[in-house]
Scaffold this active site. Structure first.
Site, PDB file in Angstrom:
ATOM      1  N   ARG A 342       0.837  -1.209   0.000  1.00  0.00           N
ATOM      2  CA  ARG A 342       0.000   0.000   0.000  1.00  0.00           C
ATOM      3  C   ARG A 342       0.872   1.258   0.000  1.00  0.00           C
ATOM      4  NH1 ARG A 342      -5.508   1.807   0.953  1.00  0.00           N
ATOM      5  NH2 ARG A 342      -6.267  -0.327   0.941  1.00  0.00           N
ATOM      6  N   GLU A 745      -9.395   6.496   7.507  1.00  0.00           N
ATOM      7  CA  GLU A 745      -7.956   6.690   7.351  1.00  0.00           C
ATOM      8  C   GLU A 745      -7.539   7.956   6.616  1.00  0.00           C
ATOM      9  OE1 GLU A 745      -5.985   2.359   6.989  1.00  0.00           O
ATOM     10  OE2 GLU A 745      -7.706   2.673   5.679  1.00  0.00           O
TER      11      GLU A 745
END
Length: 797
Positions: A342, A745
């Site tokens: 990621r 997030e």
């Protein structure tokens, strides 16, 4: 919070900063979607009545468990003698690796995370044995009587040490992404730069520490109350350690006191040990770590080293870029492969990189195994590209905002990511335009420069940075969720789903969805504890996907019941199904209306099933990791922030003076909850980038393992001026739950604006002659050293 902070999603006006429900009248329900509804546990939180795992009344005979930890970073266990521990007062049992009936492993994936070390230890804090006693004090005192003899082995502590030894994790080899020809583009570009940025880790510092309470049942069954974001994984690991099938273990929790990723894979160890004690003794057992032990024993956000090379033109447009990312993973794999992936996925942030080469290495060190943390590697990847943008702007003498804007993904689509996904929903340009105007950025930048020209000691900085964050688990099979909805014959509703509540408001949002579907007041929907006994095989509440996945699953369950009720009413009252319409707290059947509860009672008498499961799997996503191409994300969430800071060049002390945030939540399910996530995310990101320093000594011992040495932001660190708005044009082009967007997030990365502003302020200390070398966290010490460095290099030039 300003009164203008929460925007009405209809665009009609302003909602008070105090969350409230929509008024109840004939044309609306209380607590439906898009309303600023108070968190279901808010009053319980502030009154101290919210029950966490440690608040569950202990059953008679409950044992308290202490986990004894390694004192060495890397060593063979020459001998382990716990005989004196077993004989100590109050001790019921002592467990070592030899007492495990199943597999000695509590890892999420790679089978490399033993419950108890056997032949060797690989970090200071690794569990060696556990003591169960009548009290924690008895267990701690007994553990000190153990005799452990070590044979020390070479230990790798830092990323650079691991790189020097080519110590890649054996289960997570290096990985690459390529788009175009980065090397050729860099070589032919009019301007080129190279550099390195070191990025620190972060402890989760959840208010509620790691805790598990295991209660033995009949025939070997085990009930585990665990503070976890991933009940199914805890269930599986406990069963694996006990040598039982998953169906013999039930994991349950009502809420966590914070998680932030630290309760995704990590709780399995504590739950497994509690269950082992319960299995061995036949008595309930509790493992509850104190703060020091928690910080030494559990994983953190990965620290990174990122080396970059970039070529660009006179306008600052990036022609080619190369990133070499190295992550400190710790002694085992945990979730590091996906986290490092990621970081690669977000090496572009909001910028179109036509020629990019991203290389990632996942380094094994003899430190605690790092793990998931809000953003899951994405924030670290973004630090790299934002440093590149700042460096380009400094080289060209431009406002960094102009360089950022020159590289944004185009709104019309056509921009391709380094993993070959087209970005079709880029709204970042429009959002930045709006924030630039509302924050008065240009005038403030001029004012900052004017201040710095006349202030020899204090220097200000300002920056506007964007966020583009991909939403979905990048491991495809995790993008699924289940729910269970019961409608009782009095019209009340019972809701259960696989998501977990850690303070982020997921339970409230999913309940709003169910209330909206049935058109009943939210007060009629009962929120219940997450349990593997009701919804099986769940994914972690992570990746900002909680509302997207569980909201859709709950909606599907509610719609199944609703369709049954409609079919029943149509048949009974001889009307077409489209003539059965759900209205606020009532149903119109033909030309007549009746209360929802009354129609439900009739359906019950008509033998209609009023219970249903619901399931949802995110569509359209796919990714070929071997080829590093595909569509790993269903959509992107966007945001932008302006931060203004001031530093003291004599001490390195610093403060964020003001923050302006504009965030895209799509059509927000709950603006009040989302506003809390945006503000909290920014502050947590600010702590990661400025105050929260993890420091291991040469022997591999974490020295910042308590609030006395590890500094999370306090209320005093919140900027005095904080203007936060949810973008009133927000809408999700992908078909998500009521066209909302994830908001867990992405806001953390808005704090990158503060870090860039600090870089700007340090540059001002050197009269903007040289670009600063500033790593994260930008503590006063690091800022002071960076100031001294720019002054020295400026004089040399």
């Amino acid at each position: 919070m300003d009164e203008t902070a929460i925007q009405d999603r209809s665009g009609a006006g302003v909602i008070s900063s105090v969350p409230h429900e929509k008024p109840s009248h004939e044309d609306s329900i209380r607590g439906g979607v898009h309303g600023a509804v108070v968190h279901d546990s808010a009053a319980l939180h502030v009154s101290g009545e919210a029950a966490y795992v440690d608040d569950i009344p202990e059953l008679p005979g409950t044992l308290q468990v202490y986990i004894a930890m390694s004192e060495r970073a890397h060593a063979r266990i020459a001998s382990l003698d716990v005989s004196a521990v077993r004989d100590a007062p109050g001790v019921a049992c002592v467990l070592t690796a030899g007492d495990i009936p199943g597999e000695n492993d509590a890892s999420p994936v790679a089978h490399d995370d033993p419950v108890f070390a056997e032949d060797k230890v690989e970090y200071v804090g690794q569990s060696i044995f556990a003591v169960a006693a009548e009290s924690v004090a008895d267990a701690r005192a007994a553990a000190k009587l153990a005799r452990v003899e070590y044979e020390d082995l070479p230990a790798l502590i830092s990323i650079d040490e691991a790189l020097a030894e080519d110590a890649d994790l054996p289960t997570a080899p290096p990985h690459e992404m390529r788009l175009g020809d980065a090397d050729a583009a860099i070589a032919s570009a009019p301007h080129r730069l190279e550099g390195t940025v070191q990025i620190g880790g972060q402890d989760h510092f959840y208010l509620e520490g790691q805790v598990a309470y295991a209660v033995p049942g009949e025939a070997g069954d085990m009930l585990v109350h665990s503070s976890t974001q991933h009940p199914s994984e805890v269930q599986h690991n406990v069963a694996k350690v006990l040598g039982l099938p998953d169906n013999a273990v039930t994991v349950e929790l009502r809420r966590m006191g914070g998680g932030f990723g630290g309760k995704e894979s990590q709780p399995a160890l504590m739950a497994a040990i509690a269950a082992l004690v319960a299995r061995k003794t036949g008595r309930p057992a509790k493992v509850r770590l104190d703060r020091d032990d928690d910080m030494e024993m559990t994983g953190k956000r990965h620290d990174f080293r990122i080396d970059y090379a970039v070529g660009f033109d006179n306008d600052g447009r990036i022609k080619g870029v190369r990133f070499d990312q190295a992550a400190r993973c710790g002694y085992s794999a945990d979730l590091s492969a996906a986290i490092a992936d990621r970081a690669m996925f977000h090496a572009d942030n909001a910028y179109r990189l036509n020629n990019a080469h991203i290389r990632s290495r996942r380094m094994k060190t003899h430190t605690v195994s790092n793990t998931a943390f809000r953003g899951f590697g994405g924030p670290q990847g973004m630090v790299g590209i934002e440093r590149v943008i700042d460096a380009i702007a400094f080289k060209l003498g431009k406002d960094p905002l102009d360089v950022r804007r020159a590289n944004f993904y185009p709104a019309e689509g056509g921009g391709i990511t380094p993993y070959h996904m087209e970005v079709t929903d880029s709204v970042i340009g429009e959002m930045v335009d709006a924030l630039e105007a509302s924050s008065n950025y240009r005038a403030r930048r001029k004012a900052v420069r004017a201040f710095n020209a006349t202030s020899p000691i204090l220097k200000k900085g300002i920056a506007l940075t964007p966020v583009k964050f991909g939403i979905s688990f990048t491991t495809k099979h995790l993008n699924q969720a289940g729910a269970l909805v019961h409608v009782y014959k009095d019209g009340s509703v019972h809701l259960n789903h696989g998501g977990t509540e850690m303070g982020q408001g997921l339970f409230t949002k999913v309940a709003q969805v169910v209330a909206e579907e049935f058109q009943i007041d939210l007060s009629h929907v009962k929120i219940t504890a997450t349990t593997t006994a009701k919804v099986p095989n769940t994914s972690a509440t992570a990746a900002s996907s909680g509302s997207d996945l569980n909201g859709m699953a709950a909606r599907n369950a509610a719609r199944t019941i609703k369709h049954r009720i409609i079919a029943f009413a149509a048949e009974k009252y001889k009307v077409r199904e489209e003539q059965v319409v759900f209205l606020p707290n009532r149903v119109r059947v033909g030309n007549e209306e009746m209360r929802f509860a009354d129609l439900v009672a009739e359906a019950y008498l008509g033998r209609v099933s009023l219970s249903s499961t619901g399931f949802y799997a995110t569509p359209e996503i796919h990714y070929d990791r071997d080829q590093a191409r595909g569509r790993p994300f269903f959509y992107f969430a966007y945001g932008a922030a302006v931060s203004e800071v001031v530093i003291d060049t004599l001490t390195g002390e610093n403060r964020v003076l003001s923050v302006d945030i504009l965030h895209d939540a799509g059509r927000s399910l709950n603006p009040a909850v989302d506003m809390g996530q945006i503000e909290g995310g920014f502050i947590q990101g600010l702590g990661w980038l400025t105050t929260e320093e993890l420091w291991w000594d040469e022997a591999g011992k974490l020295r910042t393992h308590a609030p006395s040495t590890y500094k999370i932001p306090t209320a005093n660190d919140r900027p005095d001026k904080m203007t936060i708005r949810i973008w009133d044009k927000g809408v999700n082009r992908s078909e998500t739950i009521y066209r909302s967007k994830a908001v867990g997030e992405p806001p953390l990365m808005l704090a990158l604006s503060a870090f860039s502003a600090l870089v700007d302020a340090v540059a001002a200390a050197g009269d903007y002659k040289v670009f600063p070398h500033l790593d994260t966290p930008a503590t006063p010490e690091r800022i002071l050293m960076a100031v001294e460095d720019v002054l020295a290099r400026g004089e040399a030039d």
